[in-house]
Design a protein around this motif. Structure first.
Motif, PDB file in Angstrom:
ATOM      1  N   SER A  80      12.622 -12.230   2.620  1.00  7.92           N
ATOM      2  CA  SER A  80      12.545 -10.918   1.980  1.00  7.92           C
ATOM      3  C   SER A  80      11.337 -10.095   2.423  1.00  7.92           C
ATOM      4  CB  SER A  80      12.520 -11.081   0.457  1.00  7.92           C
ATOM      5  OG  SER A  80      11.393 -11.820   0.043  1.00  7.92           O
ATOM      6  N   THR A  81      10.380 -10.715   3.085  1.00  9.64           N
ATOM      7  CA  THR A  81       9.198  -9.958   3.522  1.00  9.64           C
ATOM      8  C   THR A  81       9.507  -9.049   4.707  1.00  9.64           C
ATOM      9  OG1 THR A  81       7.659 -11.648   2.736  1.00  9.64           O
ATOM     10  CG2 THR A  81       6.843 -10.167   4.433  1.00  9.64           C
ATOM     11  N   ALA A  82      10.408  -9.467   5.588  1.00 10.26           N
ATOM     12  CA  ALA A  82      10.606  -8.792   6.873  1.00 10.26           C
ATOM     13  C   ALA A  82      10.953  -7.312   6.722  1.00 10.26           C
ATOM     14  CB  ALA A  82      11.695  -9.513   7.669  1.00 10.26           C
ATOM     15  N   GLY A  83      11.876  -6.977   5.815  1.00 11.55           N
ATOM     16  CA  GLY A  83      12.276  -5.581   5.656  1.00 11.55           C
ATOM     17  C   GLY A  83      11.138  -4.698   5.188  1.00 11.55           C
ATOM     18  N   GLY A  84      10.338  -5.208   4.222  1.00 13.64           N
ATOM     19  CA  GLY A  84       9.185  -4.441   3.753  1.00 13.64           C
ATOM     20  C   GLY A  84       8.133  -4.303   4.828  1.00 13.64           C
ATOM     21  N   TYR A 130       1.076  -6.502  -2.850  1.00  6.38           N
ATOM     22  CA  TYR A 130       1.996  -5.772  -1.978  1.00  6.38           C
ATOM     23  C   TYR A 130       1.512  -5.801  -0.536  1.00  6.38           C
ATOM     24  CZ  TYR A 130       3.723  -1.721   0.582  1.00  6.38           C
ATOM     25  OH  TYR A 130       4.220  -0.904   1.565  1.00  6.38           O
ATOM     26  N   LEU A 131       0.235  -5.467  -0.319  1.00 11.14           N
ATOM     27  CA  LEU A 131      -0.305  -5.462   1.053  1.00 11.14           C
ATOM     28  C   LEU A 131      -0.306  -6.859   1.655  1.00 11.14           C
ATOM     29  CD1 LEU A 131      -3.314  -2.964   0.928  1.00 11.14           C
ATOM     30  CD2 LEU A 131      -1.139  -2.682   2.131  1.00 11.14           C
ATOM     31  N   TYR A 132      -0.554  -7.863   0.833  1.00 11.15           N
ATOM     32  CA  TYR A 132      -0.520  -9.227   1.361  1.00 11.15           C
ATOM     33  C   TYR A 132       0.845  -9.529   1.962  1.00 11.15           C
ATOM     34  CZ  TYR A 132      -0.015 -14.259   1.567  1.00 11.15           C
ATOM     35  OH  TYR A 132       0.268 -15.523   2.004  1.00 11.15           O
ATOM     36  N   ARG A 133       1.902  -9.146   1.272  1.00  3.55           N
ATOM     37  CA  ARG A 133       3.237  -9.466   1.759  1.00  3.55           C
ATOM     38  C   ARG A 133       3.592  -8.658   3.010  1.00  3.55           C
ATOM     39  NH1 ARG A 133       7.015 -11.800  -1.735  1.00  3.55           N
ATOM     40  NH2 ARG A 133       8.487 -11.614   0.007  1.00  3.55           N
ATOM     41  N   VAL A 134       3.345  -7.368   2.989  1.00  4.33           N
ATOM     42  CA  VAL A 134       3.834  -6.531   4.103  1.00  4.33           C
ATOM     43  C   VAL A 134       2.858  -6.466   5.283  1.00  4.33           C
ATOM     44  CG1 VAL A 134       5.223  -5.114   2.555  1.00  4.33           C
ATOM     45  CG2 VAL A 134       2.898  -4.373   3.129  1.00  4.33           C
ATOM     46  N   ARG A 135       1.591  -6.849   5.057  1.00  3.23           N
ATOM     47  CA  ARG A 135       0.590  -6.700   6.127  1.00  3.23           C
ATOM     48  C   ARG A 135      -0.073  -8.014   6.518  1.00  3.23           C
ATOM     49  NH1 ARG A 135      -4.818  -3.563   4.587  1.00  3.23           N
ATOM     50  NH2 ARG A 135      -5.106  -5.580   3.532  1.00  3.23           N
ATOM     51  N   ASN A 697     -16.789  -1.588  -5.300  1.00  2.22           N
ATOM     52  CA  ASN A 697     -17.156  -2.841  -4.622  1.00  2.22           C
ATOM     53  C   ASN A 697     -17.064  -2.736  -3.105  1.00  2.22           C
ATOM     54  OD1 ASN A 697     -17.556  -3.999  -7.113  1.00  2.22           O
ATOM     55  ND2 ASN A 697     -15.576  -5.030  -7.173  1.00  2.22           N
ATOM     56  N   ILE A 698     -16.023  -2.098  -2.622  1.00  3.50           N
ATOM     57  CA  ILE A 698     -15.750  -2.060  -1.171  1.00  3.50           C
ATOM     58  C   ILE A 698     -16.319  -0.803  -0.520  1.00  3.50           C
ATOM     59  CG2 ILE A 698     -13.915  -2.316   0.575  1.00  3.50           C
ATOM     60  CD1 ILE A 698     -14.206  -4.689  -1.288  1.00  3.50           C
ATOM     61  N   LYS A 699     -16.586   0.211  -1.344  1.00  2.77           N
ATOM     62  CA  LYS A 699     -17.112   1.495  -0.867  1.00  2.77           C
ATOM     63  C   LYS A 699     -16.089   2.256  -0.028  1.00  2.77           C
ATOM     64  CE  LYS A 699     -20.934   0.403  -2.861  1.00  2.77           C
ATOM     65  NZ  LYS A 699     -21.149   0.889  -4.244  1.00  2.77           N
ATOM     66  N   GLN A 700     -14.827   1.963  -0.217  1.00  3.14           N
ATOM     67  CA  GLN A 700     -13.772   2.742   0.423  1.00  3.14           C
ATOM     68  C   GLN A 700     -12.490   2.568  -0.377  1.00  3.14           C
ATOM     69  OE1 GLN A 700     -13.524   0.991   4.352  1.00  3.14           O
ATOM     70  NE2 GLN A 700     -11.903  -0.403   3.718  1.00  3.14           N
ATOM     71  N   SER A 701     -11.564   3.507  -0.191  1.00  2.00           N
ATOM     72  CA  SER A 701     -10.291   3.437  -0.909  1.00  2.00           C
ATOM     73  C   SER A 701      -9.390   2.394  -0.279  1.00  2.00           C
ATOM     74  CB  SER A 701      -9.590   4.802  -0.877  1.00  2.00           C
ATOM     75  OG  SER A 701     -10.370   5.783  -1.500  1.00  2.00           O
ATOM     76  N   PRO A 702      -8.557   1.732  -1.068  1.00  2.00           N
ATOM     77  CA  PRO A 702      -7.560   0.832  -0.475  1.00  2.00           C
ATOM     78  C   PRO A 702      -6.551   1.647   0.325  1.00  2.00           C
ATOM     79  CG  PRO A 702      -7.117   1.141  -2.814  1.00  2.00           C
ATOM     80  CD  PRO A 702      -8.429   1.810  -2.538  1.00  2.00           C
ATOM     81  N   PRO A 703      -5.981   1.087   1.374  1.00  2.00           N
ATOM     82  CA  PRO A 703      -5.023   1.836   2.214  1.00  2.00           C
ATOM     83  C   PRO A 703      -3.663   1.956   1.531  1.00  2.00           C
ATOM     84  CG  PRO A 703      -5.232  -0.399   3.024  1.00  2.00           C
ATOM     85  CD  PRO A 703      -6.207  -0.271   1.894  1.00  2.00           C
ATOM     86  N   LEU A 704      -3.639   2.635   0.373  1.00  2.00           N
ATOM     87  CA  LEU A 704      -2.431   2.737  -0.436  1.00  2.00           C
ATOM     88  C   LEU A 704      -2.321   4.136  -1.033  1.00  2.00           C
ATOM     89  CD1 LEU A 704      -2.776  -0.615  -2.421  1.00  2.00           C
ATOM     90  CD2 LEU A 704      -0.924  -0.099  -0.811  1.00  2.00           C
ATOM     91  N   PHE A 705      -1.095   4.608  -1.174  1.00  2.00           N
ATOM     92  CA  PHE A 705      -0.851   5.843  -1.915  1.00  2.00           C
ATOM     93  C   PHE A 705      -0.648   5.544  -3.400  1.00  2.00           C
ATOM     94  CE2 PHE A 705       0.449   6.886   2.416  1.00  2.00           C
ATOM     95  CZ  PHE A 705      -0.210   8.089   2.603  1.00  2.00           C
ATOM     96  N   LEU A 706      -0.128   4.357  -3.703  1.00  2.00           N
ATOM     97  CA  LEU A 706       0.105   3.938  -5.082  1.00  2.00           C
ATOM     98  C   LEU A 706      -0.797   2.752  -5.391  1.00  2.00           C
ATOM     99  CD1 LEU A 706       4.015   4.089  -5.067  1.00  2.00           C
ATOM    100  CD2 LEU A 706       2.426   5.851  -5.856  1.00  2.00           C
TER     101      LEU A 706
END
Length: 813
Positions: A80-84, A130-135, A697-706
């Motif tokens: 199920s990861t491949a499509g995402g 979410y990012l773990y699965r798709v990236r 903590n990271i001093k930057q935004s996560p690479p996400l719109f949601l």
């Protein structure tokens, strides 16, 4: 090489991956049309099982069919990861176009989650599942090869890019629909809708293949023709009742007829959220059905859904509707999930090849696609907010519907904001019309996340005059100046029975109900009946039928019940005693007294019961405090609160004060995380706690719109405070159902038995399950998927014979 999606258990026929993907795409597009997002949902359908284009999965599924005992021990294949991941790589890396990035997140989340539940974009650990699965996930076998085979077998890359462009245009139009919703709120509901469409399409296509049937085999009658037939049959019944009413010259019958006609006229109004405040005993069921059928015919709605607080009302109303409409096949009762699906997770995703019991239950047709549905408030809220793919699967069928919320005042305090937002979404985006149907309208437009009730929303004209005309009882205050024990209450009942043939007593907790029942049974020489949620629905129905028979024969009796009897149960006593509670509960209990105006004004005595333990029933306790103060007010000045406790002014004032007093609880507090459910689901960057902490903590935004936390929210959502488990009981036909479940083989058999079992279930708290386990009172069937009670653990008088001071917050689901 040909790649296999499924192997049919009966004849080992193969369903090829491309055939399954295109079949699910087609179904998903059909479901997506409801929101005009067919390409968005279709995109999820065509990509959801792309990961099955691998040699590893092919070898696994063949092994699973021929050697299931070995395959269950083998390492699971993530398909199920491949499509995402494809969507992420194509549209969420490099130069990212905003709408394509949002599309990749919404559709990608649905794809990677279709064997479990939606992933968090940002979780309490400040990570992104979410990012773990798709990236980031490493164990995605032959991803590049799967992409190539997808473009070769399903859709060319050029066609795919064009399809995505259409999906982006749909997303833009959806986000531009005028609304008070923020972008985050719009995207949350959109993501859940896409997920719902995908899960239902996937399971429907798989079930059809497994059963060897086609879409044509499952064709349902044209809804418009069916609703017209229903409407004609209903009008025969209504005209018959009108003629009876004219013969009896009853003012109440005349009023019922007038309100029914007003519902018919009002049905021409456009899609919206309306109120139907017919007084208790005013013919609410038939009037609301008349409105729903007429509105569905005029506006093209696809189904009618009744949402009620108690299964008792479901059985009563569904039976009445079936009788009038002369149809069993197209009217669905859905009380509860006999089998909970919150255990779904990614480890299930390759077990479909084994076709085990759990998989057959997943595939069972359980998606609310019937023309008329009766369900509970618990199940309605679970569809949108609870964990489990069986719940969310039904969400898309809430669109293009007429939804009647009977006794809507029973929405739990913690769920008020979530309930309001769900209805606002279904009206503004899902093209559904909602009717809030009760004699005691709550002030749902008074709270922070307010309900957007339509202008001039009340269907009934001259409501104050109607309420006055329907007055059949007087409230007698026995609560503001003294309190009762069960001993003194027994004496009080005996005194009143000197003048009354029959009486109903409603108390707030099971333990005092049971104790009073035992006292009265040993004291009185007339029939005494007990009702509580420890009894299964079928058991309660039999008791109610027996009570109605005695009432019709004007014989003497007493019924002692928890509050389950007071919302919508069509029954009428000469006298009612109600333990002090919220004003809406008092009014509903009063509706079971002299219901049809059979006699002169009768009495409803409100008492303060000193032995009720309400420490865990916070809403009941708060309602009791406000009602008691209102009684004191009226003792001092009879003209306040509209002059009587059942007035519109009194009810509106009660709910406004009630919601003000509990305002900190309306957004569903998740105590374990010190956050509200509305924050987890709806908060944007500027007020999202997890995003803000990540940024610090990271001093930057996560690479996400949601950045919302859909799975965390679902895992903590529960309509009642303590999660209960449905258990089938060996009462009446329940014994046969338990035996048949153990022998069931076909998916359709599971579907039929699961529906039938709902009337023979009780819902037990964890401590009750533990106690039954210790006492050897529990058994299991269907490979441990279903819990059942042993014969000795169910009592013909009380049901499950355990002491329990809770009554599930007013719901039995």
């Amino acid at each position: 090489m040909k790649y296999i999606a499924h192997i049919r258990e009966s004849d080992f026929e193969n369903q090829w991956v491309e055939v399954h993907l295109l079949g699910v795409q087609k179904l998903s597009e059909t479901f997506g049309n409801k929101l005009k997002i067919r390409h968005i949902t279709g995109l999820a359908g065509m990509l959801h099982d792309m990961g099955k284009f691998t040699t590893a999965f092919l070898e696994y599924i063949i092994e699973a069919v021929h050697h299931p005992e070995i395959s269950r021990k083998a390492k699971k294949i993530d398909h199920s990861t491949a499509g995402g991941r494809l969507l992420y790589h194509f549209f969420h890396t490099g130069k990212i176009l905003r709408e394509k990035g949002i599309l990749a997140e919404i559709v990608g989340n649905a794809i990677i989650s279709h064997h479990s539940y939606l992933h968090d974009y940002m979780d309490p650990e400040l990570k992104s599942p979410y990012l773990y699965r798709v990236r980031d996930k490493q164990e995605v076998i032959d991803f590049d090869k799967s992409v190539q085979l997808f473009f070769k077998s399903v859709m060319s890359e050029d066609e795919f890019q064009q399809y995505v462009n259409e999906a982006v245009n749909e997303l833009k139009r959806f986000l531009d629909i005028p609304s008070t919703f923020t972008r985050e709120k719009k995207c949350m509901f959109l993501t859940k809708f896409v997920f719902s469409a995908l899960v239902d399409a996937d399971r429907t296509d798989t079930r059809r293949f497994e059963e060897g049937i086609t879409e044509e085999d499952e064709k349902t009658p044209c809804t418009k023709r069916l609703f017209q037939t229903y409407y004609d049959r209903l009008m025969v019944e209504i005209n018959h009742l009108a003629n009876v009413g004219r013969e009896s010259r009853s003012d109440i019958n005349q009023l019922r007829q007038e309100m029914s006609e007003q519902c018919d006229q009002f049905a021409r109004r456009s899609t919206g959220i309306y109120t139907l405040s017919i007084p208790t005993g005013g013919g609410k069921t038939l009037a609301s059905l008349r409105y729903a059928l007429k509105h569905a015919l005029d506006s093209g709605k696809k189904r009618i859904i009744y949402v009620l607080p108690y299964t008792t009302i479901i059985e009563q109303n569904a039976a009445e509707v079936r009788r009038i409409l002369e149809d069993d096949a197209h009217i669905l009762e859905h009380h509860s999930n006999v089998i909970e699906d919150d255990q779904d997770d990614e480890t299930d995703e390759t077990e479909e090849g084994t076709k085990n019991v759990r998989q057959k239950l997943k595939l069972a047709k359980d998606n609310w696609d019937s023309p008329i549905i009766f369900t509970t408030m618990v199940q309605f809220l679970n569809v949108i907010y609870a964990k489990g793919s069986r719940n969310i699967r039904r969400m898309h069928n809430l669109c293009e519907a007429v939804i009647i919320f009977d006794e809507v005042q029973k929405v739990p305090v913690s769920c008020v904001s979530l309930f309001n937002e769900a209805l606002n979404f279904l009206k503004d985006y899902g093209q559904s019309t909602m009717v809030l149907c009760t004699a005691t309208q709550p002030a749902l437009d008074f709270v922070e996340h307010r309900l957007h009730i339509s202008p001039d929303a009340e269907i009934i004209q001259n409501l104050t005059q109607v309420i006055t005309s329907f007055k059949r009882v007087e409230i007698k205050d026995e609560a503001s100046h003294k309190s009762y024990s069960n001993e003194s209450l027994t004496d009080f009942i005996q005194v009143k029975l000197a003048d009354k043939r029959n009486m109903m007593v409603v108390l707030n907790t099971k333990s005092v109900v049971k104790d009073l029942y035992q006292r009265l049974s040993s004291t009185l020489d007339i029939p005494v009946y007990h009702l509580s949620t420890s009894m299964c629905a079928s058991h309660r129905k039999e008791i109610l039928d027996e009570i109605r028979n005695l009432l019709d024969r004007k014989e003497r009796l007493v019924c002692v019940s928890t509050p389950l009897i007071e919302a919508g149960v069509d029954i009428s006593f000469q006298c009612v005693i109600r333990s002090l509670s919220g004003l809406d509960s008092i009014a509903q209990a009063a509706g079971r007294c002299n219901r049809n105006g059979e006699e002169e004004i009768q009495q409803v005595y409100v008492i303060d019961h000193a032995q009720e333990d309400l420490k865990h029933l916070h809403e009941v306790r708060k309602g009791k405090e406000i009602s008691k103060q209102m009684l004191i007010d009226m003792r001092l000045n009879p003209n306040v609160h509209g002059g009587h406790l059942l007035s519109l002014q009194a009810m509106r004032g009660y709910f406004q004060r009630f919601y003000l007093d509990v305002s900190t609880s309306l957004n569903f507090n998740v105590a374990a995380l010190n956050v509200t459910m509305t924050d987890l689901l709806f908060a944007g960057y500027e007020n999202n706690r997890y995003y803000q902490s990540y940024f610090e903590n990271i001093k930057q935004s996560p690479p996400l719109f949601l950045v919302n936390s859909y799975r965390t929210a679902a895992e903590h959502f529960h309509v009642i405070e303590d999660k209960t488990t449905s258990v089938i009981v060996p009462y009446g036909e329940g014994k046969n159902i338990i035996a048949q479940l153990n022998g069931a083989e076909r998916i359709e058999d599971f579907s039929r038995l699961m529906r039938k079992a709902q009337q023979y279930t009780v819902n037990l708290f964890p401590y009750e399950i533990r106690e039954l386990d210790v006492n050897k009172g529990l058994d299991i069937c269907l490979d441990g998927q279903v819990k059942v009670l042993k014969d000795g653990a169910y009592n013909e008088e009380y049901g499950v014979d355990l002491e329990n001071d809770s009554w599930t917050g007013g719901f039995y689901f």
